[in-house]
Scaffold this motif. Structure first.
Motif, PDB file in Angstrom:
ATOM      1  N   UNK A 315      11.607  75.345 -53.817  1.00  0.00           N
ATOM      2  CA  UNK A 315      12.493  75.555 -52.675  1.00  0.00           C
ATOM      3  C   UNK A 315      11.749  76.177 -51.504  1.00  0.00           C
ATOM      4  N   UNK A 316      10.867  77.153 -51.782  1.00  0.00           N
ATOM      5  CA  UNK A 316      10.157  77.831 -50.706  1.00  0.00           C
ATOM      6  C   UNK A 316       9.257  76.875 -49.926  1.00  0.00           C
ATOM      7  N   UNK A 317       8.713  75.871 -50.602  1.00  0.00           N
ATOM      8  CA  UNK A 317       7.853  74.901 -49.927  1.00  0.00           C
ATOM      9  C   UNK A 317       8.669  73.865 -49.160  1.00  0.00           C
ATOM     10  N   UNK A 318       9.727  73.349 -49.803  1.00  0.00           N
ATOM     11  CA  UNK A 318      10.473  72.241 -49.201  1.00  0.00           C
ATOM     12  C   UNK A 318      11.465  72.680 -48.129  1.00  0.00           C
ATOM     13  N   UNK A 319      12.055  73.866 -48.271  1.00  0.00           N
ATOM     14  CA  UNK A 319      13.078  74.276 -47.306  1.00  0.00           C
ATOM     15  C   UNK A 319      12.561  74.323 -45.867  1.00  0.00           C
ATOM     16  N   UNK A 320      11.418  74.984 -45.594  1.00  0.00           N
ATOM     17  CA  UNK A 320      10.941  74.987 -44.206  1.00  0.00           C
ATOM     18  C   UNK A 320      10.501  73.612 -43.711  1.00  0.00           C
ATOM     19  N   UNK A 321      10.116  72.721 -44.632  1.00  0.00           N
ATOM     20  CA  UNK A 321       9.671  71.379 -44.228  1.00  0.00           C
ATOM     21  C   UNK A 321      10.829  70.414 -44.012  1.00  0.00           C
ATOM     22  N   UNK A 322      12.004  70.745 -44.536  1.00  0.00           N
ATOM     23  CA  UNK A 322      13.130  69.814 -44.481  1.00  0.00           C
ATOM     24  C   UNK A 322      13.502  69.388 -43.070  1.00  0.00           C
ATOM     25  N   UNK A 323      13.555  70.300 -42.083  1.00  0.00           N
ATOM     26  CA  UNK A 323      13.903  69.850 -40.729  1.00  0.00           C
ATOM     27  C   UNK A 323      12.922  68.824 -40.159  1.00  0.00           C
ATOM     28  N   UNK A 324      11.614  69.028 -40.400  1.00  0.00           N
ATOM     29  CA  UNK A 324      10.628  68.060 -39.923  1.00  0.00           C
ATOM     30  C   UNK A 324      10.800  66.718 -40.625  1.00  0.00           C
ATOM     31  N   UNK A 325      11.096  66.760 -41.925  1.00  0.00           N
ATOM     32  CA  UNK A 325      11.366  65.516 -42.648  1.00  0.00           C
ATOM     33  C   UNK A 325      12.595  64.812 -42.091  1.00  0.00           C
ATOM     34  N   UNK A 326      13.613  65.592 -41.739  1.00  0.00           N
ATOM     35  CA  UNK A 326      14.832  65.002 -41.182  1.00  0.00           C
ATOM     36  C   UNK A 326      14.555  64.311 -39.859  1.00  0.00           C
ATOM     37  N   UNK A 327      13.648  64.876 -39.077  1.00  0.00           N
ATOM     38  CA  UNK A 327      13.285  64.244 -37.797  1.00  0.00           C
ATOM     39  C   UNK A 327      12.608  62.899 -38.027  1.00  0.00           C
ATOM     40  N   UNK A 328      11.813  62.798 -39.086  1.00  0.00           N
ATOM     41  CA  UNK A 328      11.060  61.576 -39.355  1.00  0.00           C
ATOM     42  C   UNK A 328      11.900  60.510 -40.058  1.00  0.00           C
ATOM     43  N   UNK A 329      12.660  60.916 -41.074  1.00  0.00           N
ATOM     44  CA  UNK A 329      13.347  59.906 -41.898  1.00  0.00           C
ATOM     45  C   UNK A 329      14.870  60.015 -41.814  1.00  0.00           C
ATOM     46  N   UNK A 330      15.369  60.987 -41.082  1.00  0.00           N
ATOM     47  CA  UNK A 330      16.811  61.103 -40.906  1.00  0.00           C
ATOM     48  C   UNK A 330      17.420  62.203 -41.749  1.00  0.00           C
ATOM     49  N   UNK A 331      18.383  62.912 -41.164  1.00  0.00           N
ATOM     50  CA  UNK A 331      19.037  64.019 -41.874  1.00  0.00           C
ATOM     51  C   UNK A 331      19.797  63.521 -43.094  1.00  0.00           C
ATOM     52  N   UNK A 332      20.424  62.343 -42.988  1.00  0.00           N
ATOM     53  CA  UNK A 332      21.184  61.833 -44.126  1.00  0.00           C
ATOM     54  C   UNK A 332      20.280  61.585 -45.333  1.00  0.00           C
TER      55      UNK A 332
END
Length: 495
Positions: A315-332
């Motif tokens: 969780x500590x690794x993925x949580x901060x990266x999630x917004x950047x991932x959402x920008x690339x592949x979509x929040x959904x």
């Protein structure tokens, strides 16, 4: 109308550090108690009912106060509410020095619940107002979600270290210096914000929310421990009447205590479903994993905490990266994908051998799936106007609280039923009650066969429960994919 901080508030990241540290402590404190309970029981000799109240009173108080305290914070000032929460939490922790009976420990836990109810939603609503840029807000919420996960995992480790050197009082006193620092830094760094046009205070709605939430949480916990009886049925009816009345009242009023109309937005609903489902899965999994580690593997409390670290790491690794991932592949994709990854973690526990290596892989995947909660929080908070930040935060925190209670009650009860079904016929009540009771009975009569049978029955129940957990997560992923707009952009998401 609301007064908000400027978009480029120079202290916003320092303020986030204060908010995240306070959340880290709150979540850590929840799991420290589990480690301290054996020492408390040995010292104070509480009865079964008193021990249950030590565990349950915190969540009952938090559930009852969340809605009212969040609405009050919108009116009175979110900074004032948060700093007051720090103060209450710290003073309650000091009060444990004078607690020398089960009733006094229960009172301390209730006061901690008051402080927790003031702190938890206030951190979210403050982030909503501190970070007016939606993409920065998503990153900030990713950090917030990571701290929540790390705190839950650090609790047993910190608790184990403290209890090896000090008495059980240390599990409470560790809060005091951190809360003192939080009060000072909060006063210096956090800007004040409030809803300047809140309307009239809904006294009846406040009473209905408290009665309904307390009755609901109590009913769920009572079913898990005592089964369905007349008292539980009465509490369920009371909760249904109070909460239905409360929701209808909120929908009719132009200035509701809780903005239920936020659920009209598909994205807001998806974020709430993700938070609720993940909380169910996490609470149920932690309950079962701690028992497996301590009773099946023979780990100490400290070793158990260390064994759970892969979940926090994921969780500590993925949580901060999630917004950047959402920008690339979509929040959904990130929101539903996180739930699917968590479901895969449960599935690993079902199909793979129950050794620590595979357990570590399982909880790593579950922790990584929790990274989607950063996006869930961002969607929930972005889907609410600034003046309704308290309502959005209360809904999210209520989802966590009710989800965690459901997780322990539903998945815990399911695992118990499956455990009993795996036992041989004629097992005594003590053996059927729990694995701990079975191992105690086996030691008393010197039967290694009984211990082996009970351990095998628990392990099989854990694996089967994991299958149900996987199904739950995958169903939630499908629902979130269906309800979340395909082109949802966190920079523009609104209700």
């Amino acid at each position: 109308m609301t007064n908000t901080v400027t978009e480029l508030n120079p202290r916003r990241w320092a303020a986030l550090a204060v908010l995240s540290a306070s959340l880290l402590l709150i979540t850590m404190d929840m799991t420290i108690l589990n480690v301290a309970l054996p020492q408390i029981s040995a010292d104070l000799r509480p009865g079964a009912v008193e021990l249950l109240w030590m565990i349950d009173v915190y969540s009952l108080v938090v559930a009852g106060l969340l809605v009212a305290v969040s609405a009050l914070g919108d009116r009175w000032g979110r900074k004032r509410m948060l700093v007051s929460g720090f103060t209450v939490f710290g003073l309650a922790s000091v009060a444990v020095l004078w607690a020398d009976s089960p009733a006094e420990v229960i009172a301390v836990r209730a006061l901690l619940g008051v402080g927790g109810a003031m702190i938890m939603p206030s951190t979210l609503s403050m982030i909503r107002n501190l970070f007016t840029d939606a993409r920065e807000r998503a990153t900030a919420l990713g950090v917030w979600a990571a701290m929540a996960a790390v705190g839950g995992a650090l609790g047993p480790i910190v608790g184990g270290l403290l209890l090896e050197a000090f008495s059980w009082h240390a599990a409470f006193l560790v809060n005091v210096p951190i809360m003192a620092v939080a009060v000072v830094t909060g006063l210096l760094l956090l800007p004040e914000s409030r809803n300047l046009s809140p309307g009239r205070w809904d006294v009846l709605g406040t009473v209905l929310s408290m009665v309904g939430m307390i009755a609901l949480v109590y009913a769920i916990k009572h079913v898990a421990t005592e089964g369905l009886d007349a008292w539980t049925a009465l509490t369920v009816v009371l909760a249904a009447i109070a909460l239905t009345w409360f929701v209808r009242r909120c929908l009719r009023r132009p200035d509701p205590l809780l903005e239920i109309r936020l659920f009209r937005g598909g994205a807001f609903t998806s974020g709430t479903v993700a938070a609720f489902t993940t909380s169910i899965a996490m609470a149920g999994m932690m309950l079962l994993m701690v028992q497996w580690a301590q009773l099946v593997q023979g780990y100490s409390p400290l070793q158990t905490g260390l064994a759970m670290l892969p979940m926090a790491a994921g969780s500590a690794v993925l949580s901060p990266l999630a917004p950047a991932l959402a920008t690339r592949i979509g929040a959904r994709t990130v929101l539903a994908g996180g739930l699917m990854v968590g479901g895969l973690g449960f599935a690993v526990l079902w199909v793979a051998p129950t050794t620590y290596l595979w357990v570590a892989v399982s909880i790593l995947l579950i922790g990584a799936g929790m990274g989607s909660l950063a996006i869930a929080s961002a969607v929930i908070m972005a889907g609410a106007p600034a003046e309704k930040a308290g309502s959005a935060a209360a809904i999210e925190e209520t989802s966590y609280e009710i989800g965690g209670t459901f997780g322990v009650a539903v998945l815990g009860s399911l695992a118990t039923a499956l455990y009993r079904a795996e036992l041989p016929e004629g097992a005594t009540d003590a053996v059927r009650e729990s694995l701990g009771g079975a191992l105690a009975a086996a030691r008393a009569i010197g039967s290694s066969d009984l211990a082996a049978q009970a351990t095998l029955a628990f392990t099989e129940s854990l694996r089967t429960t994991s299958l149900y957990g996987a199904v739950l997560m995958l169903l939630a992923a499908a629902a979130v994919w269906w309800r979340t707009p395909a082109r949802l952009d966190l920079a523009t998401a609104q209700h």
